[in-house]
Scaffold this active site. Structure first.
Site, PDB file in Angstrom:
ATOM      1  N   ALA A 251       0.811  -1.222   0.000  1.00 50.52           N
ATOM      2  CA  ALA A 251       0.000   0.000   0.000  1.00 50.52           C
ATOM      3  C   ALA A 251       0.845   1.273   0.000  1.00 50.52           C
ATOM      4  O   ALA A 251       0.373   2.327   0.408  1.00 50.52           O
ATOM      5  CB  ALA A 251      -0.942   0.000   1.193  1.00 50.52           C
ATOM      6  N   ALA A 252       2.070   1.173  -0.491  1.00 47.63           N
ATOM      7  CA  ALA A 252       2.931   2.360  -0.494  1.00 47.63           C
ATOM      8  C   ALA A 252       2.322   3.486  -1.318  1.00 47.63           C
ATOM      9  O   ALA A 252       2.287   4.649  -0.897  1.00 47.63           O
ATOM     10  CB  ALA A 252       4.312   1.995  -1.039  1.00 47.63           C
ATOM     11  N   GLY A 253       1.823   3.152  -2.505  1.00 45.88           N
ATOM     12  CA  GLY A 253       1.210   4.174  -3.348  1.00 45.88           C
ATOM     13  C   GLY A 253      -0.038   4.765  -2.726  1.00 45.88           C
ATOM     14  O   GLY A 253      -0.303   5.974  -2.851  1.00 45.88           O
ATOM     15  N   ASP A 254      -0.810   3.938  -2.042  1.00 44.57           N
ATOM     16  CA  ASP A 254      -2.022   4.438  -1.392  1.00 44.57           C
ATOM     17  C   ASP A 254      -1.677   5.369  -0.232  1.00 44.57           C
ATOM     18  O   ASP A 254      -2.338   6.406  -0.040  1.00 44.57           O
ATOM     19  CB  ASP A 254      -2.862   3.263  -0.883  1.00 44.57           C
ATOM     20  CG  ASP A 254      -3.371   2.397  -2.018  1.00 44.57           C
ATOM     21  OD1 ASP A 254      -3.537   2.924  -3.133  1.00 44.57           O
ATOM     22  OD2 ASP A 254      -3.599   1.198  -1.800  1.00 44.57           O
TER      23      ASP A 254
END
Length: 308
Positions: A251-254
């Site tokens: 979930a880095a992009g989130d």
């Protein structure tokens, strides 16, 4: 506290951490199982809420155990779920995620109720959209609903952030892009939208210029370990990545998008927001899970004091 409306998906993530990702037909033994709340929309809502935003989430869940757990988890983070419809005909979204020893992942999603999000759901939340400081959306729900929400926001003068993930199978409508203030693709998403393969920073600049020419005011291309490229139509700014030892990039992009939205709602410049979001994303990859990995503002500030 600023108002952020997040419109998008919620899933239950079923995660297996294993030595490597399986090839076609391969069974990998020795994994460790976790079940977490996820979905790009819900992940971004949690990241923004933990960073201090007043977050309203608009979406759909099934009338099942996963839907009940999703709503309970969001409420624990202080997210307003008044505009989350409970769908009696479709199951809640589920994601099956494999994570290797280096933290890279592969994901298969059964979207369920997420793909039933429609104009009626957006209409119910229209006043919240018009009163927001920022509206944040992704593409794990129907594009028609995203386009309709962007139109309502733009008519009210509310900035729209679109995270075009997963990468669109078809070209995004010009009518949608014209209502987007900031778009945040990763390498593959930028390539899909622009037609420019993002192999290095020069290519990223060309892709950003091409996307800007489609009608989007600001372009932020996230480049993983190479940081992000910010383009406002007049100048480029490369935001360096923060070096950490990754254990799960799920979930880095989130996390990046949720914190970016929160910072922009507070009136920060796009470059400042991207820098802060990069730190939050770096912290998130040092932890397993999606929403469980999103840091609080206090954790980001502590990280700044120790590392930046």
């Amino acid at each position: 506290m600023k108002n952020i409306v997040v419109i998008g998906s919620s899933n239950t993530d079923m995660v297996v951490k294993a030595p490597h990702l399986p090839a076609a037909g391969e069974t990998v033994l020795g994994g460790r199982f976790m079940m977490n709340a996820g979905g790009k929309g819900a992940n971004q809502a949690v990241a923004a809420a933990r960073y201090g935003g007043r977050v309203v989430f608009v979406g759909r869940v099934g009338e099942d155990m996963f839907g009940r757990q999703t709503l309970a988890a969001m409420r624990e983070d202080g997210i307003d779920t008044s505009y989350v419809a409970v769908d009696s005909e479709n199951a809640s979204g589920v994601a099956l995620i494999s994570v290797n020893a280096e933290g890279e992942n592969s994901i298969v999603v059964a979207s369920g109720a997420n793909m039933a999000l429609g104009r009626a759901d957006i209409d119910r939340a229209a006043e919240e959209i018009r009163a927001a400081d920022v509206v944040l959306m992704q593409l794990e729900v129907p594009v028609a609903a995203v386009e309709y929400a962007a139109e309502i926001a733009a008519e009210a003068g509310v900035p729209v952030i679109l995270n075009p993930a997963p990468a669109p199978a078809k070209p995004l409508p010009a009518s949608l892009l014209s209502h987007v203030d900031t778009i945040t693709p990763n390498r593959s998403e930028a390539a899909r939208i622009s037609g420019v393969e993002v192999t290095d920073m020069a290519a990223a600049r060309r892709a950003a210029e091409a996307i800007h020419a489609m009608g989007v005011r600001n372009v932020v291309i996230t480049l993983g370990g190479d940081g992000s490229l910010v383009y406002d139509g007049t100048r480029f700014e490369h935001v360096e990545a923060v070096r950490v030892e990754a254990v799960d990039t799920t979930a880095a992009g989130d996390t990046f998008n949720g914190v970016l939205a929160c910072c922009m709602a507070e009136g920060r410049s796009l470059v400042e927001a991207a820098r802060e979001a990069s730190v939050a994303a770096a912290i998130s990859v040092t932890r397993m899970g999606a929403q469980t990995a999103a840091p609080t503002r206090a954790e980001v500030e502590a990280f700044y004091r120790e590392r930046i």
